[in-house]
Enzyme design. Sequence first.
Site, PDB file in Angstrom:
ATOM      1  N   HIS A 757       0.881  -1.622  -0.280  1.00 60.31           N
ATOM      2  CA  HIS A 757       0.124  -0.013  -0.004  1.00 60.31           C
ATOM      3  C   HIS A 757       1.186   1.115  -0.193  1.00 60.31           C
ATOM      4  CE1 HIS A 757      -3.557  -2.651   1.782  1.00 60.31           C
ATOM      5  NE2 HIS A 757      -3.133  -2.442   0.550  1.00 60.31           N
ATOM      6  N   GLU A 760       1.905   4.400   3.254  1.00 56.83           N
ATOM      7  CA  GLU A 760       1.908   3.622   4.115  1.00 56.83           C
ATOM      8  C   GLU A 760       2.987   3.885   4.386  1.00 56.83           C
ATOM      9  OE1 GLU A 760       0.584  -0.170   4.387  1.00 56.83           O
ATOM     10  OE2 GLU A 760      -2.088   0.482   4.734  1.00 56.83           O
ATOM     11  N   HIS A 854       3.397  -3.408   7.233  1.00 59.52           N
ATOM     12  CA  HIS A 854       2.206  -3.056   6.757  1.00 59.52           C
ATOM     13  C   HIS A 854       2.338  -1.089   7.946  1.00 59.52           C
ATOM     14  CE1 HIS A 854      -1.035  -5.123   3.470  1.00 59.52           C
ATOM     15  NE2 HIS A 854       0.251  -5.149   4.174  1.00 59.52           N
ATOM     16  N   GLU A 939       1.968  -4.944  11.160  1.00 58.06           N
ATOM     17  CA  GLU A 939       0.768  -3.355  11.519  1.00 58.06           C
ATOM     18  C   GLU A 939       2.119  -2.063  12.417  1.00 58.06           C
ATOM     19  OE1 GLU A 939      -1.739  -2.282   9.438  1.00 58.06           O
ATOM     20  OE2 GLU A 939      -2.640  -4.733   8.866  1.00 58.06           O
TER      21      GLU A 939
END
Length: 1010
Positions: A757, A760, A854, A939
């Site tokens: 992504h 990010e 991420h 994350e």
Amino acid sequence: MISKGGSEALLRTLVDAARTASPDYVILLPLFRLLAKVGLRDKKFGQKALELEALDVTLILARKNLCHSQNLLHCLWALRVFASSVTTAAMLGINGAMELLLKVITPYTQKHTRVIRAAAEVLAALLKSKSNSRRAVNRSYVPILIRLNQDWHSHDTANSFVLIRRALLLCLKHIAKLRSGREAFLAAQGMKILYSTIQNCLDDQSLEPVISIALQILRQCYPKSPLPLVTTSSAYSFPVPGIVTSETPRVLTEEDYEDDGEEEEDKDSDSEDVKEEDDDLETDVNKLSSKPGLDRPEEELVQYKAMCLELSCSFEELESKPGDDLNSDETEYANHRHIPTAASPKGLCLNKDRISGGQEKEVPVQNSLLSRVKMGRSSIHLTSKRGPGMNSYRNVHPNGPGIGSSGNDVSDIQTSFREDAWDMDVISCPRISASFSNSTNRETAEFIDRLLQTHLKPMVFHDPYLYMAKARRTRSVADFTRMAFPDFWGHCPPLSAQPMLQRKCGVQRIKILEDVRRLIQPNDIINKVVFSLDEPWPLQDTASDCLQFFSAFESGNLRKAIQVREFEYDLLVNADVNSTQHQQWFYFKVSGMKAAVPYRFNIINCEKPNSQFNYGMQLTLYSVKEALLGRPTWVRTGYDICYYKNHYRQRTAVMGAASGKCCYTLTFAVTFPHAKDVCYLAYHYPYTYSALMTHLDILEKSVNRKQVYFRQEVLCQTLGGNSCPLVTVTAMPESNSADHLEQFRQRPYQVITARVHPGESNASWVMKGTLEFLVSSDPVARLLRENFIFKIIPMLNPDGVINGNHRCSLRGEDLNRQWLSPSAHLQPTIYHAKGLLHYLGSIGRSPMVFCDFHGHSQKKNVFLYGCSVKETLWQAEATVGTSNLLEDVSYRTLPKILDKLAPAFTMSSCSFLVEKSRASTARVVVWREMGVSRSYTMESSYCGCNQGPYQVCEAGLQFGTSELEEMGAMFCLGLLILELKSGSCSHQLLTRAAALLNAEEESLDFYLQR
């Protein structure tokens, strides 16, 4: 009593007592009080009252007692509980209840206020029925209610009757749920009246019940309008198969917007819980446990053998040659001061243990990664709490103002700023040219070159000349010709960490009222477009006092800037290429500012419904003047920050129809550090594709090739024509002997990916920390290299990163939803990443751990998502028995280790549930199709950490690049301890690890309980 028929008995008693010739109120009044209490607990009370004719009886009694306040009050209490049912409320409305109530609700008086309050509350309950609200609009009740509220507000100076005012506003709120109600409210000048009503009482806590509802009404009734864009599609388009990029703009009207229904509450709280949706959990055991066959012919896997040369080539062939992938122009301009050696300055970025010199040497134990684990110690130094106008840079660098990193006087630079010959805009956004001498502005190019030679702050693993060479080879949709100064010049983390921003109470309310003021007092609104990607002609007047904006550089994203007032601007960010959505990431240049002036920016087309900007997160700022003064640093900045739903709607074309999609505003104020500066503002610390390619080349040159095997190659070409890099890191074999080569080739694999992504960028900083640690001389890194082969894909979506996307590829699709059946032509990076993993599995070398890095916008700290059949079925309360299911529980071991080690990591946010909507993600596909039980998504919060050693202040610590890089190194340490805790760990590794751990002042034996 309710279960035994008590409600019906009481209602029958009421009807019988009321129908006598002369009702006995000695019986009726206590009966009404009892009915009011019972009705609150009986969910079917209104329906029972309707069936037993108690509604008509109560209305008749109320009409008879209009002049008897005590009897009327009791009737109203009963009507209030009757009206809790929408059906009953509608029937009361048909029978004239609202007309009766409006006779009771008089203008301001100090008499019979209990009766007036009860009547207003009954009316508010009745208006929850849409039919009653329509009736109220048709009978012109809206202006009556507005006048009543205005009258009570103006006379109730002591705030004694707040609950009456609240009930009147609730009536308006329920009516405003209808489009006709909102139109009636606007026609009655409701916006202007209500705005002026609450404008001067925002700080009065006793009026909170009134202010909250008034703001909700203002938000509901603010006319919905389209975004000020010619089209919702991205300003950039890229021709790819199966994508239609043309869109015919259409003027939107109020009819295009769906009825909002219940408007969101006015939120000025700190609640940020993210609820897991249990109905999204996968409960099909077959889908959870099945392993589909290959998604491609088996013979295709042979091509990936060339990406695993470490398994087949001889030792001589394994030695990589530096500079093989550099063009001659890159070699010509590569400045090798960036390669750290024992004698070179390390700058602020890294400790000695995080770099490796030309000759690798043992790092003192006290400087190793082990000395930085989560043991209750913290060396974090916070910046002092600053007021809104304070310069974020004051605590960044130890040198005084005007002193560069080398201690040189930089007054000559300041003199240059005042000279008309130097164009700061050109200096601050250099051209991507073949050489400085060929620049159209030779004088400016020579000045930049002189600045690089004399004032560039030494930074490890960065070289502006090499960055320019890499940027030249980077292919963008818009053919960018300029580089962002921060990416070109480089970034060093500040010495001081920054705490989370303490949110000022009421900041969102103030901003919403500012939006309302624009509508009702438009005279001071400039509304001038000063920047737009959609306009072919130059819009910016450099001679004016307005700010100048620019975003046509790598990873840049700003589509339009509109000057609203002298120091306020509305900004719109670009949708992802070939998409109409995912507006969240921003990165742009701003110049022409004044000193000590607060500027307000409103990004009005954000997409996510909530953001960490509401809970302590700040955006990032990079000042060109500060960089030239020796402080090249991205810092957190901004105050009076809030994030909320606005009145703009974005059209989503479906089958020719249109519906309003909500937009959100991120608003913040910035006081820039210098006048006439050039600053860059970004959603998070940017990390471009060219920065990655520069970093990889410098890493390759920095390693000791006799000890470190570092191989950089191309996984595939992207749709945009850029190379997707694949990196292999391990230790060179001790010798050419058969035993050492066998050990070299039998090392298990670890696979790490990142940046699927594009928005990010924090994932890239974590990956940067991982890469630098793995090639460092840290003893832990040496053990990792000697026992594992790391396959790393540091950027799975280069095209998205280059073109400033937030989530998608050039096809406008989320690549992390393409892992089930990727196409080699449409999703090449995912196709070949999956192919490489399939190849490793086909030769019996599936990775021990797969992890995809991420960034997370809704939570704080760092955490892992994994996969578990049992936990998913338990959470979903599935009827399938889980007692007979066998599952390897080692998927929890790594997160537990990281929870002990990493200051930023928290086990409490980890989840191991498999959702249906995540079935095509890397984590789930690698776990399900390839049998990798330790398949994770890691994350990292955009915001920061509010637990553990980093919670050094009440709110917590915002992540800087240092903390993110440290997390990447800690992840590697976690992999080593995971191996030490496994039953297959070799005796040799245990012995070496024990010797290393025993050398620590506080060893990690506590965490290695076998």
